[in-house]
Motif scaffolding. Structure first.
Motif, PDB file in Angstrom:
ATOM      1  N   GLN A  28       4.922 -18.408 -46.045  1.00 11.88           N
ATOM      2  CA  GLN A  28       6.052 -17.850 -46.013  1.00 11.88           C
ATOM      3  C   GLN A  28       6.425 -17.038 -44.669  1.00 11.88           C
ATOM      4  OE1 GLN A  28       8.837 -18.064 -47.870  1.00 11.88           O
ATOM      5  NE2 GLN A  28       7.599 -19.378 -49.196  1.00 11.88           N
ATOM      6  N   ALA A  29       5.316 -16.420 -44.339  1.00 13.91           N
ATOM      7  CA  ALA A  29       5.218 -15.717 -43.143  1.00 13.91           C
ATOM      8  C   ALA A  29       5.290 -16.725 -41.744  1.00 13.91           C
ATOM      9  CB  ALA A  29       3.928 -14.960 -42.678  1.00 13.91           C
ATOM     10  N   SER A  30       4.819 -17.969 -41.997  1.00 12.12           N
ATOM     11  CA  SER A  30       5.031 -18.880 -40.799  1.00 12.12           C
ATOM     12  C   SER A  30       6.614 -19.341 -40.775  1.00 12.12           C
ATOM     13  CB  SER A  30       4.075 -19.960 -41.109  1.00 12.12           C
ATOM     14  OG  SER A  30       2.884 -19.569 -40.877  1.00 12.12           O
ATOM     15  N   LEU A  31       7.196 -19.538 -42.145  1.00 13.98           N
ATOM     16  CA  LEU A  31       8.371 -19.981 -42.004  1.00 13.98           C
ATOM     17  C   LEU A  31       9.481 -19.176 -41.093  1.00 13.98           C
ATOM     18  CD1 LEU A  31       8.417 -21.797 -45.494  1.00 13.98           C
ATOM     19  CD2 LEU A  31       8.567 -23.038 -43.302  1.00 13.98           C
ATOM     20  N   ASP A  32       9.111 -17.578 -41.870  1.00 14.44           N
ATOM     21  CA  ASP A  32       9.877 -16.523 -41.344  1.00 14.44           C
ATOM     22  C   ASP A  32       9.634 -16.702 -39.679  1.00 14.44           C
ATOM     23  OD1 ASP A  32      11.048 -15.891 -43.757  1.00 14.44           O
ATOM     24  OD2 ASP A  32       9.481 -14.312 -44.000  1.00 14.44           O
ATOM     25  N   GLN A  33       8.876 -16.735 -39.345  1.00 12.33           N
ATOM     26  CA  GLN A  33       8.427 -16.919 -37.770  1.00 12.33           C
ATOM     27  C   GLN A  33       9.011 -17.756 -36.956  1.00 12.33           C
ATOM     28  OE1 GLN A  33       4.413 -17.112 -36.463  1.00 12.33           O
ATOM     29  NE2 GLN A  33       4.672 -16.630 -34.387  1.00 12.33           N
ATOM     30  N   ALA A  34       9.057 -18.984 -37.588  1.00 16.32           N
ATOM     31  CA  ALA A  34       9.703 -20.273 -37.227  1.00 16.32           C
ATOM     32  C   ALA A  34      11.168 -20.000 -37.221  1.00 16.32           C
ATOM     33  CB  ALA A  34       9.461 -21.330 -38.071  1.00 16.32           C
ATOM     34  N   ASN A  36      12.689 -17.071 -36.807  1.00 16.28           N
ATOM     35  CA  ASN A  36      12.929 -16.146 -35.788  1.00 16.28           C
ATOM     36  C   ASN A  36      13.053 -16.805 -34.417  1.00 16.28           C
ATOM     37  OD1 ASN A  36      13.251 -14.061 -37.752  1.00 16.28           O
ATOM     38  ND2 ASN A  36      11.082 -13.248 -37.348  1.00 16.28           N
ATOM     39  N   VAL A  37      11.777 -17.622 -34.303  1.00 22.37           N
ATOM     40  CA  VAL A  37      11.860 -18.490 -32.950  1.00 22.37           C
ATOM     41  C   VAL A  37      13.186 -19.155 -32.679  1.00 22.37           C
ATOM     42  CG1 VAL A  37      10.699 -20.068 -31.565  1.00 22.37           C
ATOM     43  CG2 VAL A  37       9.492 -18.482 -32.682  1.00 22.37           C
ATOM     44  N   GLY A  38      13.573 -20.046 -33.882  1.00 17.66           N
ATOM     45  CA  GLY A  38      14.843 -20.634 -34.024  1.00 17.66           C
ATOM     46  C   GLY A  38      16.026 -19.810 -33.557  1.00 17.66           C
ATOM     47  N   ARG A  39      16.308 -18.698 -33.976  1.00 17.17           N
ATOM     48  CA  ARG A  39      17.164 -17.692 -33.635  1.00 17.17           C
ATOM     49  C   ARG A  39      17.399 -17.370 -32.214  1.00 17.17           C
ATOM     50  NH1 ARG A  39      15.489 -14.694 -38.138  1.00 17.17           N
ATOM     51  NH2 ARG A  39      16.011 -15.540 -40.017  1.00 17.17           N
TER      52      ARG A  39
END
Length: 115
Positions: A28-34, A36-39
């Protein structure tokens, strides 16, 4: 013996559940980070589009012409006319150098010599 087997099985199940719980949170943390990077990428692309639009607006030929006329005294810029361009046959190319003669032998190595 049966009790020992049940106890070992229960401990294994609890250990695997704990491991799966931790993996879920890391995922879940990795998906959130991805996300954020996409944004951030989207925001930077939008910013780049705005900068390109500003660049195109600032480099309008009529604006540049007006600026050149306003600052003629200090810059001395003249408008471009067809007479400012030349033809290809008017270009003088440098003469080839004749001092590139090789005297004697030249040793050339190949990949077989290096191995």
């Amino acid at each position: 013996m049966r009790t020992l087997f049940c106890l070992v099985t229960a401990i294994a199940v609890m250990s695997l559940a704990y491991w799966a719980y931790g993996e879920n949170y890391r995922t879940q943390a990795s998906l959130d980070q991805a996300r954020n990077v996409g944004r951030q990428i989207t925001a930077q692309r939008e910013r780049l589009a705005v900068l390109r639009a500003e660049w195109a607006y600032q480099n309008r030929p009529d604006r540049l012409r007006d600026l050149a006329e306003l600052n003629f005294d200090s810059l001395g810029l003249l408008p471009m006319t067809p007479e400012h361009f030349g033809k290809v046959d008017q270009i003088t190319y440098p003469l080839p150098k004749d001092d590139l003669t090789i005297e004697g032998t030249v040793e050339v190595s190949n990949m077989e010599d290096l191995q």
